[in-house]
Design a protein around this motif. Structure first.
Motif, PDB file in Angstrom:
ATOM      1  N   GLU A  82      -7.451 -13.577  -5.520  1.00  8.78           N
ATOM      2  CA  GLU A  82      -6.941 -12.958  -6.735  1.00  8.78           C
ATOM      3  C   GLU A  82      -5.423 -13.059  -6.752  1.00  8.78           C
ATOM      4  N   GLY A  83      -4.857 -13.308  -7.930  1.00 11.16           N
ATOM      5  CA  GLY A  83      -3.412 -13.363  -8.066  1.00 11.16           C
ATOM      6  C   GLY A  83      -2.793 -11.982  -7.921  1.00 11.16           C
ATOM      7  N   GLN A  84      -1.585 -11.940  -7.401  1.00  7.92           N
ATOM      8  CA  GLN A  84      -0.886 -10.675  -7.180  1.00  7.92           C
ATOM      9  C   GLN A  84       0.614 -10.922  -7.175  1.00  7.92           C
ATOM     10  N   VAL A  85       1.366  -9.989  -7.734  1.00  6.50           N
ATOM     11  CA  VAL A  85       2.824 -10.069  -7.743  1.00  6.50           C
ATOM     12  C   VAL A  85       3.377  -8.806  -7.098  1.00  6.50           C
ATOM     13  N   GLU A  86       4.242  -8.963  -6.097  1.00 10.63           N
ATOM     14  CA  GLU A  86       4.821  -7.832  -5.392  1.00 10.63           C
ATOM     15  C   GLU A  86       6.317  -7.762  -5.669  1.00 10.63           C
ATOM     16  N   VAL A 101       2.660   1.968  -6.349  1.00 15.10           N
ATOM     17  CA  VAL A 101       2.811   1.596  -4.945  1.00 15.10           C
ATOM     18  C   VAL A 101       1.412   1.441  -4.361  1.00 15.10           C
ATOM     19  N   ARG A 102       1.097   0.250  -3.899  1.00 16.76           N
ATOM     20  CA  ARG A 102      -0.243  -0.047  -3.401  1.00 16.76           C
ATOM     21  C   ARG A 102      -0.165  -0.942  -2.161  1.00 16.76           C
ATOM     22  N   LEU A 103      -1.206  -0.889  -1.356  1.00 15.51           N
ATOM     23  CA  LEU A 103      -1.368  -1.879  -0.308  1.00 15.51           C
ATOM     24  C   LEU A 103      -1.773  -3.200  -0.930  1.00 15.51           C
ATOM     25  N   SER A 104      -1.383  -4.290  -0.314  1.00 13.43           N
ATOM     26  CA  SER A 104      -1.730  -5.606  -0.829  1.00 13.43           C
ATOM     27  C   SER A 104      -3.242  -5.729  -0.982  1.00 13.43           C
ATOM     28  N   GLY A 105      -3.671  -6.240  -2.134  1.00 12.37           N
ATOM     29  CA  GLY A 105      -5.088  -6.413  -2.418  1.00 12.37           C
ATOM     30  C   GLY A 105      -5.702  -5.273  -3.196  1.00 12.37           C
ATOM     31  N   PRO A 125      -4.330 -10.308 -15.643  1.00 13.22           N
ATOM     32  CA  PRO A 125      -4.722  -9.059 -16.297  1.00 13.22           C
ATOM     33  C   PRO A 125      -4.368  -7.831 -15.478  1.00 13.22           C
ATOM     34  N   ARG A 126      -4.140  -8.021 -14.174  1.00  9.19           N
ATOM     35  CA  ARG A 126      -3.740  -6.949 -13.271  1.00  9.19           C
ATOM     36  C   ARG A 126      -3.113  -7.593 -12.031  1.00  9.19           C
ATOM     37  N   GLY A 127      -2.526  -6.756 -11.166  1.00  6.33           N
ATOM     38  CA  GLY A 127      -2.014  -7.313  -9.918  1.00  6.33           C
ATOM     39  C   GLY A 127      -0.541  -7.110  -9.647  1.00  6.33           C
ATOM     40  N   LEU A 128       0.196  -6.424 -10.557  1.00 11.33           N
ATOM     41  CA  LEU A 128       1.611  -6.147 -10.306  1.00 11.33           C
ATOM     42  C   LEU A 128       1.723  -4.852  -9.504  1.00 11.33           C
ATOM     43  N   ILE A 129       2.287  -4.946  -8.296  1.00 17.21           N
ATOM     44  CA  ILE A 129       2.394  -3.770  -7.435  1.00 17.21           C
ATOM     45  C   ILE A 129       3.756  -3.709  -6.742  1.00 17.21           C
ATOM     46  N   VAL A 130       4.072  -2.520  -6.267  1.00 21.24           N
ATOM     47  CA  VAL A 130       5.123  -2.342  -5.260  1.00 21.24           C
ATOM     48  C   VAL A 130       4.381  -2.180  -3.940  1.00 21.24           C
ATOM     49  N   ALA A 131       4.636  -3.064  -2.997  1.00 23.68           N
ATOM     50  CA  ALA A 131       3.886  -3.040  -1.751  1.00 23.68           C
ATOM     51  C   ALA A 131       4.198  -1.775  -0.946  1.00 23.68           C
ATOM     52  N   HIS A 132       3.145  -1.077  -0.555  1.00 30.82           N
ATOM     53  CA  HIS A 132       3.295   0.100   0.301  1.00 30.82           C
ATOM     54  C   HIS A 132       3.853  -0.355   1.654  1.00 30.82           C
ATOM     55  N   ARG A 133       4.887   0.332   2.142  1.00 30.62           N
ATOM     56  CA  ARG A 133       5.439  -0.047   3.440  1.00 30.62           C
ATOM     57  C   ARG A 133       4.343   0.007   4.502  1.00 30.62           C
ATOM     58  N   HIS A 134       4.364  -0.978   5.391  1.00 28.56           N
ATOM     59  CA  HIS A 134       3.251  -1.095   6.329  1.00 28.56           C
ATOM     60  C   HIS A 134       3.662  -1.816   7.607  1.00 28.56           C
ATOM     61  N   ILE A 135       2.787  -1.704   8.607  1.00 31.72           N
ATOM     62  CA  ILE A 135       2.978  -2.355   9.900  1.00 31.72           C
ATOM     63  C   ILE A 135       1.809  -3.298  10.142  1.00 31.72           C
ATOM     64  N   ASP A 167       4.895   8.061   5.896  1.00 33.30           N
ATOM     65  CA  ASP A 167       3.836   7.408   5.139  1.00 33.30           C
ATOM     66  C   ASP A 167       3.806   5.892   5.340  1.00 33.30           C
ATOM     67  N   MET A 168       3.982   5.456   6.575  1.00 34.90           N
ATOM     68  CA  MET A 168       3.902   4.034   6.920  1.00 34.90           C
ATOM     69  C   MET A 168       2.462   3.721   7.321  1.00 34.90           C
ATOM     70  N   VAL A 169       1.850   2.735   6.659  1.00 41.19           N
ATOM     71  CA  VAL A 169       0.438   2.433   6.888  1.00 41.19           C
ATOM     72  C   VAL A 169       0.287   1.333   7.933  1.00 41.19           C
ATOM     73  N   VAL A 170      -0.601   1.547   8.885  1.00 40.83           N
ATOM     74  CA  VAL A 170      -0.900   0.555   9.920  1.00 40.83           C
ATOM     75  C   VAL A 170      -2.009  -0.363   9.417  1.00 40.83           C
ATOM     76  N   ARG A 171      -1.783  -1.672   9.534  1.00 40.82           N
ATOM     77  CA  ARG A 171      -2.797  -2.654   9.154  1.00 40.82           C
ATOM     78  C   ARG A 171      -3.099  -3.515  10.385  1.00 40.82           C
ATOM     79  N   VAL A 172      -4.345  -3.516  10.800  1.00 42.88           N
ATOM     80  CA  VAL A 172      -4.750  -4.215  12.020  1.00 42.88           C
ATOM     81  C   VAL A 172      -5.734  -5.326  11.672  1.00 42.88           C
ATOM     82  N   HIS A 173      -5.469  -6.519  12.220  1.00 42.29           N
ATOM     83  CA  HIS A 173      -6.357  -7.669  11.985  1.00 42.29           C
ATOM     84  C   HIS A 173      -6.108  -8.689  13.092  1.00 42.29           C
ATOM     85  N   PRO A 174      -7.149  -9.420  13.496  1.00 41.14           N
ATOM     86  CA  PRO A 174      -6.957 -10.433  14.546  1.00 41.14           C
ATOM     87  C   PRO A 174      -5.932 -11.498  14.197  1.00 41.14           C
ATOM     88  N   ASN A 175      -5.698 -11.736  12.895  1.00 39.81           N
ATOM     89  CA  ASN A 175      -4.730 -12.756  12.476  1.00 39.81           C
ATOM     90  C   ASN A 175      -3.317 -12.213  12.302  1.00 39.81           C
TER      91      ASN A 175
END
Length: 202
Positions: A82-86, A101-105, A125-135, A167-175
């Protein structure tokens, strides 16, 4: 010098205590279909980004808002579903739009936005966000810092204007690999410079 045991030990200790900070400027994510409509082909890698498999594309777009626009905006690859603009909140004032303010996706109930490329235009039609600060962290790094995916933490910056981000969000993924992502409003607020570090507070 790279094989100096003292240097290696220092790097290991630093990696267990601190996380590098990165400032994320306005940028765009597109689908394969959108890329072909905008540029006539899929995205062309220009240079790799800090997260494995991610890259800055050679292609650029104009982001069109109701009151203003941004030209020469970076496009990041690879293509997404999906398209997204940050953007930052300050950018939103220029465009005449106040994005959430949203997390990516997380694009549900977000404003739409238009993209203009050399060969065409795409109206999201949607997808404009301010990225939530994250790790970003790999599973092993998350275990080292004793945090888990989705956890909200406090983060101390060691920058020119040190501050604590709540309010810093942790994002964990093998990649993923360890990096803190702030937008330019946040980076400017703490006086960020390339190479600056911070740490998760207890």
């Amino acid at each position: 010098m790279e094989h100096d045991p003292i240097h290696a030990l220092t790097e290991a200790v630093m990696g267990r205590l601190f996380i590098e900070i990165e400032a994320s400027g306005r940028h765009v994510h597109v689908t394969e279909e959108q890329a072909k409509k905008l540029f006539g082909h899929r995205l062309t890698p220009s240079r790799p980004l800090s997260q494995p498999g991610q890259f800055l594309a050679k292609e650029r777009v104009t982001v069109l808002g109701s009151k203003g626009e941004f030209q020469n905006v970076a496009v990041l690859g690879p293509e997404r579903k999906e398209g997204q603009v940050e953007i930052s909140l300050t950018d939103g004032r220029t465009l005449g739009i106040t994005p959430p303010v949203r997390l990516s996706g997380e694009t549900e109930n977000t404003p739409g936005i238009s993209l203009l490329g050399p060969l065409g235009r795409v109206d999201l039609p949607r997808g404009l966000i301010v990225a939530h600060r994250h790790i970003h962290l790999s599973p092993a790094e998350a275990e080292n810092f004793a945090v888990k995916d989705g956890q909200v933490v406090r983060f101390q910056t060691y920058t020119a204007r040190p501050c604590v981000f709540e309010d810093m969000v942790v994002r964990v993924h093998p990649n993923f690999c360890a990096a803190v992502h702030l937008d330019y409003d946040e980076a400017n607020a703490c006086g960020f410079r390339n190479g600056d570090l911070g740490r998760i507070l207890p």
